[in-house]
Design an enzyme around this catalytic site. Structure first.
Site, short mmCIF file in Angstrom:
data_model
loop_
_atom_site.label_atom_id
_atom_site.label_comp_id
_atom_site.label_asym_id
_atom_site.label_seq_id
_atom_site.Cartn_x
_atom_site.Cartn_y
_atom_site.Cartn_z
N LYS A 25 3.83 0.99 10.34
CA LYS A 25 3.88 2.23 9.55
C LYS A 25 3.39 3.42 10.37
O LYS A 25 3.90 4.54 10.23
CB LYS A 25 3.06 2.08 8.28
CG LYS A 25 3.73 1.25 7.20
CD LYS A 25 2.89 1.27 5.92
CE LYS A 25 3.53 0.43 4.83
NZ LYS A 25 2.70 0.41 3.61
N GLU B 185 0.87 -1.18 0.00
CA GLU B 185 0.00 0.00 0.00
C GLU B 185 0.91 1.22 0.00
O GLU B 185 1.82 1.32 0.83
CB GLU B 185 -0.91 0.02 1.22
CG GLU B 185 -1.86 1.21 1.21
CD GLU B 185 -2.76 1.29 2.44
OE1 GLU B 185 -3.55 2.26 2.53
OE2 GLU B 185 -2.68 0.39 3.30
N ARG C 177 5.72 -13.24 9.33
CA ARG C 177 6.33 -11.97 9.01
C ARG C 177 7.63 -11.80 9.80
O ARG C 177 7.92 -12.55 10.72
CB ARG C 177 5.38 -10.82 9.31
CG ARG C 177 5.08 -10.59 10.78
CD ARG C 177 4.05 -9.51 10.98
NE ARG C 177 4.49 -8.24 10.39
CZ ARG C 177 3.71 -7.18 10.28
NH1 ARG C 177 2.45 -7.23 10.69
NH2 ARG C 177 4.17 -6.07 9.76
#
Length: 585
Positions: free
Chosen positions: A304, A59, A294
């Site tokens: 983020k 994104e 992850r």
């Protein structure tokens, strides 16, 4: 793709899945129309020349970080190794947080890591916003097929009626409204006739499902916001959990590889694709989603939101601050694409979450740079050393290998004079046990130069040593027959005062002092390391040309890079990338 595979691939469960799929020819009949699209785009095309198709779908709402590097190396690496294609797709379905700046930065970083999205004659760079028309058409079809409805509950009411992990949800009062009515309302939503939050399009699945993600998830919400690519054309935007499978299907992705937090979303992923296939918009074989753990790295935050907070509140100097775990920050600090790929290879791929120690990343950097970084000398905390029996005004050349493990790299030369800079740590008035460097009466070698004996020192009014005095032994110069005539236990590095180049050196360390700054209810800002940046005015070896991006191993000190933004040959600004060994053990 430009990156060549230089080592045997690390075994992981995803390779086993792909191997089994290829053996079973699961995707052998998959067709590719040369561009993304629904079934009719691909129906009459040739069989896809790409054996597999993967995708990296960031994104564009921030800069890529070290966690993204794992996904990049995995998706692009699998496509490379299996003679397939990997798409770079921007998941730009959230207009309020996305900017072109982030798109450009992501493209830059994927290229920097050594990958691209070309396959044969294709350039597989896509945006979710490319598919807004298709997504909307699919949404109308799902309503007409009885698989979706427009809900007029508020977001708070939806949360309340969703149920919990132990209790079922309750149906919306709008769940059984006629399809024509939902279709009319969806078109009004699209045309901007309703305010934000007043309506949403929901999938009609099962409000009593044990998987809470199947309790009529939202597919579209109203957002009157400017989109960085489509402007104000749309005021309804798809939710990621619904857009994700649609995008994969339009792009004919074979293996949709996600991190573990999307595992619970997989049933909705499959539900979406199967409904659209049954309605004739998609064709078998459908994409399959697979999840992997992850990257959790010690002394790092990768949220983020938190990274943005560090930037906005000026705790760091931008997204590319060398203390940041962003790829832009790591590049500016001196990490190489090869070192990050090596790190990702070493940590492997698994289904189990684990935290990787930061030292593994640093060691990958050392292992990459050690055989190729040229050697040089810097003095970061200088005191003056005066060779009292060396003639004033005299200078002679000393030589050293440009790289001790690469004879073809040649030699570097630098002058020795009466006055030299040495590290303050290389002298003690009263040495501790097993200290083999300079102290009154001790003998050491000036590396690549002569053997010297300390005869005294000078202090200022505060007791700080300002000068150290030595006498040299004339017949002991390195590289001459007398070099081994005097045995010493200590070597110290040095630079001629007359010829030294002044440089600003930034000594970077880990941004956080806590190994797990993002766990529990910790205030991550309270855990910032106050010593993460120390700036010193130093001296570097003459002959060093600090072109932006040039790197070296400074003997005994570590790996350094000329700052990409601020360094010039006339005014070097150098960043420490890593020490020669882990100093946090």
């Amino acid at each position: 793709m430009t990156t060549e595979s230089t080592t045997a691939p690390v075994s992981n469960f995803l390779r086993s899945i792909i191997d089994q799929d290829l053996k079973a020819q699961r995707h052998a009949s998959k067709r590719w129309g040369g561009k993304p699209g629904p079934a009719q785009v691909h129906a009459t095309a040739d069989v896809d020349p790409a054996r597999i198709r993967t995708r990296f779908p960031p994104e564009p709402n921030g800069y890529l970080h070290i966690g993204h590097a794992k996904s990049i190396c995995l998706n692009f690496g699998l496509a490379r190794d299996y003679l397939g294609a990997c798409h770079l797709r921007f998941d730009d379905t959230n207009p309020e947080k996305e900017e072109q700046e982030y798109v450009d930065a992501i493209i830059d970083m994927v290229h920097w890591l050594g990958f691209d999205w070309k396959f044969q004659n294709e350039t597989n760079l896509y945006f979710a916003s490319d598919y807004f028309e298709d997504m909307y058409a699919f949404a109308e079809a799902l309503i007409q097929g009885g698989f979706a409805y427009v809900d007029e509950q508020s977001p708070e009411q939806m949360r309340e009626t969703r149920g919990t992990l132990t209790s079922p949800g309750t149906n919306s009062p709008w769940r059984d409204r006629p399809a024509d009515e939902s279709l009319t309302l969806l078109r009004e939503m699209r045309d901007g006739k309703h305010p934000d939050g007043s309506m949403a399009l929901r999938a009609k699945i099962d409000m009593a499902s044990p998987n809470i993600n199947l309790r009529d998830p939202v597919m579209y919400r109203i957002r009157h916001a400017e989109h960085h690519r489509t402007g104000d054309k749309w005021c309804i935007y798809p939710m990621y959990s619904w857009a994700h499978p649609v995008e994969d299907a339009l792009e004919q992705i074979t293996h949709s590889i996600c991190t573990l937090e999307f595992e619970d979303q997989r049933p909705f992923y499959n539900w979406t694709l199967e409904r659209l296939r049954d309605l004739g918009f998609l064709a078998d074989p459908l994409p399959q989603q697979y999840e992997f753990a992850r990257l959790y790295l010690s002394y790092v935050v990768t949220s983020k939101r938190k990274l943005r907070q560090l930037v906005v509140e000026n705790h760091v100097n931008g997204w590319d601050d060398p203390r940041m775990p962003t790829l832009a920050g790591l590049r500016r600090r001196g990490y190489t694409p090869e070192s990050i790929r090596l790190f990702c290879e070493r940590i492997g791929v698994s289904k189990a979450d684990s935290r990787i120690d930061y030292s593994i990343l640093e060691q990958a950097l050392r292992d990459d740079l050690d055989p190729k970084a040229p050697r040089s000398v810097a003095v970061l905390d200088p005191i003056k050393l005066i060779i009292t029996n060396y003639p004033e005004g005299q200078s002679e050349e000393c030589t050293a290998p440009a790289h001790p493990k690469d004879p073809d790299a040649g030699q570097r030369t630098f002058p020795l004079t009466r006055e030299l800079w040495i590290e303050r740590d290389d002298f003690r008035i009263e040495p501790e046990k097993k200290y083999f460097r300079l102290y009154p009466g001790n003998t050491v070698r000036l590396k690549y130069g002569y053997v010297v004996t300390c005869t005294g020192y000078k202090q200022d009014d505060q007791g700080n040593v300002t000068e150290v005095y030595v006498e040299y032994l004339p017949d002991t110069k390195s590289g001459t027959p007398g070099a081994d005539s005097v045995k010493v236990k200590g070597n110290i590095t040095w630079i001629s005062v007359e010829h030294a180049i002044p440089a600003t050196v930034r000594l970077y360390d880990r941004l956080f002092s806590d190994p797990h700054p993002d766990t529990g209810d910790k205030d991550f800002l309270a855990l910032l390391n106050p010593n993460s940046l120390t700036t010193v005015e130093a001296w570097v070896e003459p002959g060093l040309v600090a072109e932006p991006g040039a790197n070296w191993q400074f003997e005994r000190l570590g790996y350094f890079i000329a700052d990409r933004e601020e360094s010039t040959p006339e005014k070097p600004v150098l960043n420490r990338t890593a020490t020669l060994r882990d100093t946090w053990v």
